[in-house]
Design a protein around this motif. Structure first.
Motif, PDB file in Angstrom:
ATOM      1  N   ARG A  21      40.687   7.077   9.313  1.00 28.77           N
ATOM      2  CA  ARG A  21      41.051   8.253   8.522  1.00 28.77           C
ATOM      3  C   ARG A  21      39.789   8.998   8.147  1.00 28.77           C
ATOM      4  O   ARG A  21      38.742   8.406   7.921  1.00 28.77           O
ATOM      5  N   LYS A  22      39.937  10.286   8.102  1.00 29.10           N
ATOM      6  CA  LYS A  22      38.792  11.124   7.845  1.00 29.10           C
ATOM      7  C   LYS A  22      39.280  12.304   7.021  1.00 29.10           C
ATOM      8  O   LYS A  22      40.418  12.750   7.188  1.00 29.10           O
ATOM      9  N   THR A  23      38.423  12.787   6.161  1.00 26.48           N
ATOM     10  CA  THR A  23      38.820  13.971   5.407  1.00 26.48           C
ATOM     11  C   THR A  23      38.335  15.218   6.143  1.00 26.48           C
ATOM     12  O   THR A  23      37.154  15.341   6.455  1.00 26.48           O
ATOM     13  N   ILE A  24      39.288  16.078   6.447  1.00 26.15           N
ATOM     14  CA  ILE A  24      38.977  17.296   7.201  1.00 26.15           C
ATOM     15  C   ILE A  24      39.240  18.480   6.298  1.00 26.15           C
ATOM     16  O   ILE A  24      40.325  18.601   5.723  1.00 26.15           O
ATOM     17  N   GLU A  25      38.228  19.323   6.185  1.00 32.17           N
ATOM     18  CA  GLU A  25      38.419  20.538   5.374  1.00 32.17           C
ATOM     19  C   GLU A  25      38.401  21.747   6.287  1.00 32.17           C
ATOM     20  O   GLU A  25      37.587  21.834   7.203  1.00 32.17           O
ATOM     21  N   PHE A  26      39.345  22.620   6.054  1.00 30.50           N
ATOM     22  CA  PHE A  26      39.376  23.860   6.836  1.00 30.50           C
ATOM     23  C   PHE A  26      40.137  24.917   6.065  1.00 30.50           C
ATOM     24  O   PHE A  26      40.780  24.615   5.048  1.00 30.50           O
ATOM     25  N   ASN A  27      40.032  26.144   6.527  1.00 25.34           N
ATOM     26  CA  ASN A  27      40.781  27.228   5.896  1.00 25.34           C
ATOM     27  C   ASN A  27      42.021  27.520   6.704  1.00 25.34           C
ATOM     28  O   ASN A  27      41.944  27.711   7.915  1.00 25.34           O
ATOM     29  N   LEU A  28      43.171  27.536   6.038  1.00 15.53           N
ATOM     30  CA  LEU A  28      44.419  27.875   6.714  1.00 15.53           C
ATOM     31  C   LEU A  28      44.968  29.137   6.060  1.00 15.53           C
ATOM     32  O   LEU A  28      45.272  29.138   4.860  1.00 15.53           O
ATOM     33  N   LEU A  43      46.498  19.453  15.442  1.00 14.40           N
ATOM     34  CA  LEU A  43      46.584  20.448  14.372  1.00 14.40           C
ATOM     35  C   LEU A  43      48.039  20.842  14.104  1.00 14.40           C
ATOM     36  O   LEU A  43      48.441  21.037  12.956  1.00 14.40           O
ATOM     37  N   LEU A  44      48.840  20.946  15.183  1.00 13.70           N
ATOM     38  CA  LEU A  44      50.240  21.351  15.041  1.00 13.70           C
ATOM     39  C   LEU A  44      50.972  20.520  14.003  1.00 13.70           C
ATOM     40  O   LEU A  44      51.676  21.047  13.140  1.00 13.70           O
ATOM     41  N   TRP A  45      50.800  19.186  14.093  1.00 11.93           N
ATOM     42  CA  TRP A  45      51.568  18.302  13.200  1.00 11.93           C
ATOM     43  C   TRP A  45      50.993  18.290  11.803  1.00 11.93           C
ATOM     44  O   TRP A  45      51.729  18.093  10.834  1.00 11.93           O
ATOM     45  N   ALA A  46      49.696  18.526  11.712  1.00  9.27           N
ATOM     46  CA  ALA A  46      49.100  18.653  10.372  1.00  9.27           C
ATOM     47  C   ALA A  46      49.686  19.881   9.676  1.00  9.27           C
ATOM     48  O   ALA A  46      50.071  19.835   8.509  1.00  9.27           O
ATOM     49  N   THR A  82      45.137  20.365  20.071  1.00  7.43           N
ATOM     50  CA  THR A  82      43.868  20.522  19.364  1.00  7.43           C
ATOM     51  C   THR A  82      43.773  19.470  18.259  1.00  7.43           C
ATOM     52  O   THR A  82      44.484  19.552  17.263  1.00  7.43           O
ATOM     53  N   PRO A  83      42.921  18.452  18.432  1.00  2.00           N
ATOM     54  CA  PRO A  83      42.783  17.447  17.369  1.00  2.00           C
ATOM     55  C   PRO A  83      42.281  18.117  16.086  1.00  2.00           C
ATOM     56  O   PRO A  83      41.441  19.020  16.152  1.00  2.00           O
ATOM     57  N   ILE A  84      42.790  17.663  14.973  1.00  2.00           N
ATOM     58  CA  ILE A  84      42.474  18.360  13.725  1.00  2.00           C
ATOM     59  C   ILE A  84      40.977  18.343  13.418  1.00  2.00           C
ATOM     60  O   ILE A  84      40.453  19.266  12.809  1.00  2.00           O
ATOM     61  N   GLU A  85      40.247  17.320  13.913  1.00  2.00           N
ATOM     62  CA  GLU A  85      38.812  17.280  13.586  1.00  2.00           C
ATOM     63  C   GLU A  85      38.063  18.470  14.192  1.00  2.00           C
ATOM     64  O   GLU A  85      37.008  18.857  13.706  1.00  2.00           O
ATOM     65  N   VAL A  86      38.617  19.034  15.252  1.00  2.00           N
ATOM     66  CA  VAL A  86      37.983  20.192  15.893  1.00  2.00           C
ATOM     67  C   VAL A  86      37.924  21.395  14.944  1.00  2.00           C
ATOM     68  O   VAL A  86      37.026  22.223  15.035  1.00  2.00           O
ATOM     69  N   VAL A  87      38.895  21.484  14.044  1.00  2.00           N
ATOM     70  CA  VAL A  87      38.966  22.681  13.205  1.00  2.00           C
ATOM     71  C   VAL A  87      38.249  22.506  11.858  1.00  2.00           C
ATOM     72  O   VAL A  87      38.331  23.374  10.993  1.00  2.00           O
ATOM     73  N   ALA A  88      37.546  21.376  11.699  1.00  2.00           N
ATOM     74  CA  ALA A  88      36.834  21.142  10.435  1.00  2.00           C
ATOM     75  C   ALA A  88      35.901  22.311  10.130  1.00  2.00           C
ATOM     76  O   ALA A  88      35.159  22.769  11.006  1.00  2.00           O
TER      77      ALA A  88
END
Lengths: 184, 730
Positions: A21-28, A43-46, A82-88
């Motif tokens: 598990r990792k904490t990912i921060e991004f702007n949505l 990213l879709l499922w997040a 797109t894995p969510i870590e890519v959008v960090a």
């Protein structure tokens, strides 16, 4: 006694699911998000299941249909691969983040494009990105730019009409802004 | 606010189905004076007017078109109306299908009279209520903008203010409907009511349903049809984060997790042994060999006119006959919204949220699994991300209800795309033998013989039908048995109309014989947009074109000559020839025209496809389409449906093919089951024949003619006669 505790500890450790598990921060849609998740989660499922914005659709899970199209820093991407870590630390925009007054959304409504409507958020996101990158795209460029988005209802002709209308609306807006600047 | 039940309808709409219906309020926020005026209209004291939409909105535009029918007579702007999808109730049965099902292009044709009458009765009741309130004659009142007005002093009462009085009154038994000259909405291109929601991403599809503590399940189905789980090892899959449980259900193995992605990832780690079954050795080539053998047999006689065509053809000189075979493959529906259903089963309740064409069948499925009574089961229909006939089958409903019942938690079943492509109810693969004979001078066609091999869709669907149509007191075992007997009826004695529809040709050929041979290899088959017409039109419109070529006659004029007794078919054919400038464009060096016409679902459609060939690849440049579907409720929706049905049929014509290898579907996904994309989209031009007839089908009739129109154009371009789908040049 001590052994027993030891054993149960071991059993417990074995039972713990292997999970990164990792904490990912991004702007949505210009709002800060912080998710502690498996960084491989698409990213879709997040967006759909963790954040609860359901305008972005699941169609294939392999980047083949475009239903999940969102913007990464203004560029169209397929959220399902797109894995969510890519959008960090990046900027993500979904259909909910495009203003209702945006020429593409306006044109989509005026042309009454949707039939079942399921693929339309993805279509709109692709069209917005396309016109941003190439405001003067000709018909062939529009067709190839939109070829990654499937529509089983066959709204393609209406989509083309809407994009051409949005293009014209954007050009008019641009001319107005330019004109206003000139006057100023 | 409390929930109440309305024990009687204050207004009864024509037709015995409505009588005795009990209503329960859908909303908790209703006030005491909120009343339903009838099954389709609900008027609240605050003048909020809600229409109940009893058909599934899957893109075909019923939400808007049905609203227009009610709104026309109730004198209310369609966009002012709030709409809700109907619960399951007898009053909402589709009279054409004897069940609450959306299909067969029947929605508008069936609603045309009753919905306008419902609107008119509600309006008359409100007029009566106003007259009573003011103590004046009804003729002294009129309706406008959801109000009843006094002619003498321009005072008004809103519909909502009149509800309390209206409910005390008896509705008129007969009402006068507006003449067409007074229509405000019908016949106009009213924008679709749900467009803004769909553009903003706010429309709720089944996949979007959310409940507290909702878990997601991915079901892995047996790869070979008819197989079952022998044994399975879920130990690796269970290690995956988020996995809650992995259980065996009748349909396969269900992986239940916190999120879809977790369930899907874990499902790939399952180790499942499947039971061996007969179908393990079934291949498409075997199916085709069997069909080719069977077509030589004498089949069941579907249609006979004049002398037996076989005898005539046998007697004829070989130079005066034509004998060919046609084939069509299995096809998947591939709705854009993957198959899904959300269910929450508790001890006394079962709630289902599903994008379904057949909510009534869902309810009977849930009843069978839960053992609950009908009153304890609620089906909520959401928007459908495409239907095309796939969403009448209740597999995913059975899965969601079963898992929720076992786990006692709300469950959303969501199929990965691979499961959808590999576990559909496919359009049947069919095999056709066609023969014709001509006179000695090759001027006229004397005999037409069509024999074909096809399974029965209804035999696959009947178990669902029997479940929902049998009286509730009938024990489940008897229902189960009658479902099986019904299956046998179609395979042994009766002819399934969905197999043979479209084979009875309108052309004036003196001697005709059509025979049907039942053969079901065991691959599930179902209703696929335009059903039997979709493959049969390809065959008959291809073969009639071949005959025209054999006789050295123009494809359009030849059809025209043989359609003299079919005025409506002739009219669409003539119009499409005119639109496409058939004669002027027949000699174009690089664009080639093909024509086809077909009658289905009460409507006549003719199409011309304009095709070019680039390096052996078929490019459809333009399609001209003309429909006669009776009176048109919304021409913009009709035009959109023409485009839609053409795109659907073009996918089948150009790429669509499901093949079987060792009992399983070869294709997996959108890369090997390709759908038409925007860069392959032809320009489509549509014209609608003006008509005063009652409305007929719109959603499906434009699919059947497109594949033959393209094949006929390809022949003009290449002189290759392509007799199997998808069309491939060699």
């Amino acid at each position: 006694m001590k052994n027993q505790t030891y054993t149960s500890h071991l059993v417990f450790l074995l039972k713990v699911k292997i999970m990164v598990r990792k904490t990912i921060e991004f702007n949505l849609n210009q709002q800060a998000q912080s998710l502690t998740v498996d960084p491989a989660m698409p990213l879709l499922w997040a967006i759909r299941e963790l954040i609860g914005l359901t305008g972005t659709k699941f169609g294939c899970g392999k980047g083949l249909c475009g239903a999940c199209t969102v913007h990464l820093n203004g560029m169209a991407i397929r959220a399902c691969i797109t894995p969510i870590e890519v959008v960090a630390n990046q900027e993500i925009t979904t259909i909910e983040g495009i203003q209702s007054e945006h020429p593409v959304k306006q044109a989509w409504k005026e042309q009454d494009v949707p039939q079942c409507g399921y693929c339309q958020p993805g279509q709109i996101m692709s069209a917005v990105a396309l016109l941003k990158q190439n405001p003067k795209a000709d018909l062939n460029q529009i067709k190839s730019g939109m070829a990654g988005n499937l529509c089983r209802c066959g709204t393609y002709q209406a989509i083309l009409q809407a994009i051409l209308q949005a293009q014209a609306m954007q050009a008019t807006q641009f001319a107005q802004v330019k004109g206003n600047n000139h006057e100023a | 606010m409390k929930r109440r039940e309305f024990l009687k309808l204050t207004a009864v709409v024509s037709g015995s189905l409505l009588i005795g219906v009990q209503w329960s309020c859908a909303s908790d926020n209703m006030t005491e004076s909120d009343q339903r005026l009838n099954a389709w209209v609900q008027i609240q004291a605050d003048n909020q007017i809600t229409f109940i939409i009893d058909r599934a909105e899957m893109g075909q535009g019923v939400l808007t078109a049905l609203t227009m029918l009610l709104a026309e007579e109730l004198e209310i702007e369609p966009k002012q109306v709030k709409t809700e999808f109907a619960p399951v109730a007898d009053v909402y049965k589709n009279p054409a299908l004897h069940s609450q099902v959306t299909g067969g292009s029947t929605s508008i044709a069936m609603a045309w009279q009753p919905l306008r009458e419902a609107g008119a009765k509600a309006r008359e009741l409100l007029l009566l209520a106003a007259a009573k309130t003011w103590q004046i004659e009804k003729s002294q009142c009129y309706v406008k903008d959801t109000k009843v007005w006094r002619k003498d002093n321009q005072q008004f009462l809103t519909y909502g203010e009149l509800v309390d009085v209206a409910r005390q009154l008896s509705p008129p038994k007969k009402v006068r409907l507006k003449p067409a000259s007074q229509y405000r909405f019908i016949g106009k291109a009213i924008p679709r009511l749900e467009t803004a929601d769909k553009v903003e991403g706010n429309a709720e599809f089944g996949i979007d349903v959310s409940l507290p503590d909702l878990l997601v399940a991915v079901v892995i189905h047996p790869p070979v049809f008819g197989s079952q789980v022998e044994s399975f090892d879920a130990s690796k899959a269970k290690q995956k984060a988020g996995v809650v449980d992995i259980i065996e259900i009748p349909q396969g193995i269900a992986v239940v997790a916190q999120s879809y992605w977790q369930a899907e990832q874990a499902s790939q780690l399952l180790e499942i042994q499947w039971k061996t079954v007969d179908l393990d050795s079934l291949d498409s080539t075997i199916i085709q060999q069997n069909q080719a053998e069977l077509v030589k047999q004498t089949g069941r006689l579907i249609h006979q006119q004049g002398q037996t065509a076989q005898a005539l053809i046998d007697k004829a000189d070989a130079r005066q006959t034509l004998s060919v075979t046609y084939q069509t493959p299995y096809l998947a529906h591939a709705t854009m919204e993957p198959i899904n259903c959300t269910a929450w089963v508790t001890e006394h309740q079962c709630s289902i949220w599903v994008p379904s064409q057949a909510p009534e069948w869902n309810k009977s499925t849930a009843k069978e699994i839960t053992g609950l009574s009908e009153e304890q089961i609620t089906v909520h229909t959401t928007f459908l991300g495409g239907g095309f006939g796939r969403r009448v089958c209740p597999d995913e409903i059975a899965e969601a209800v079963t898992i929720s019942k076992r786990l006692k938690k709300p469950i959303k079943v969501l199929w990965p795309r691979e499961q959808d492509i590999q576990h559909d109810y496919y359009r049947p693969a069919t095999y056709h033998q066609l023969k014709a004979s001509f006179d000695a001078n090759k001027q006229q066609v004397k005999a037409w013989q069509h024999k074909f091999v096809c399974p029965s869709i209804l035999s696959w669907m009947l178990p669902h039908l029997v479940q929902s149509e049998s009286p509730s007191w009938l024990p489940e075992t008897i229902k189960d048995l009658s479902g099986k007997i019904a299956h046998g009826v179609f395979t042994k004695w009766l002819v399934d109309d969905t197999s043979v529809e479209g084979t009875n040709i309108p052309y004036a050929i003196p001697n005709q014989t059509v025979e049907y041979i039942y053969y079901d290899p065991g691959i599930p088959v179902g209703f696929w947009r335009s059903v039997g017409h979709s493959q049969n039109a390809f065959v008959v419109e291809g073969f009639i074109d071949e005959i025209a070529n054999q006789l050295n006659q123009d494809s359009y004029l030849f059809r025209r000559k043989l359609l003299q007794d079919h005025g409506q078919a002739l009219a669409v054919l003539d119009r499409v020839a005119e639109m496409s400038q058939w004669h002027q464009n027949s000699n174009h060096p690089s664009r080639f025209l093909g024509i086809a016409q077909h009658y289905s679902f009460g409507s006549y459609v003719a199409q011309v496809a304009e095709v070019s060939i680039h390096q052996q690849s078929i490019q459809v440049e333009k399609v001209y389409c003309v429909i006669d579907c009776g009176q048109v409720v919304n021409p913009a929706i009709v035009k959109a449906q023409m485009q839609s049905a053409i795109v659907f049929g073009l996918t089948a014509a150009l790429t669509g093919e499901i093949t079987i290898e060792q009992g399983r579907v070869t294709q997996h996904h959108f890369d090997d089951y390709q759908l038409l994309r925007i860069n392959q989209m032809p320009e489509v031009m549509v014209d609608i024949i003006p008509s005063e007839n009652a409305p007929s089908g719109v959603g499906e009739p434009a699919t059947p003619p497109i594949a033959p129109a393209v094949a006929n154009a390809v022949y003009q371009a290449t002189k290759q006669r392509l007799r199997s789908l998808p069309l491939r040049l060699t």
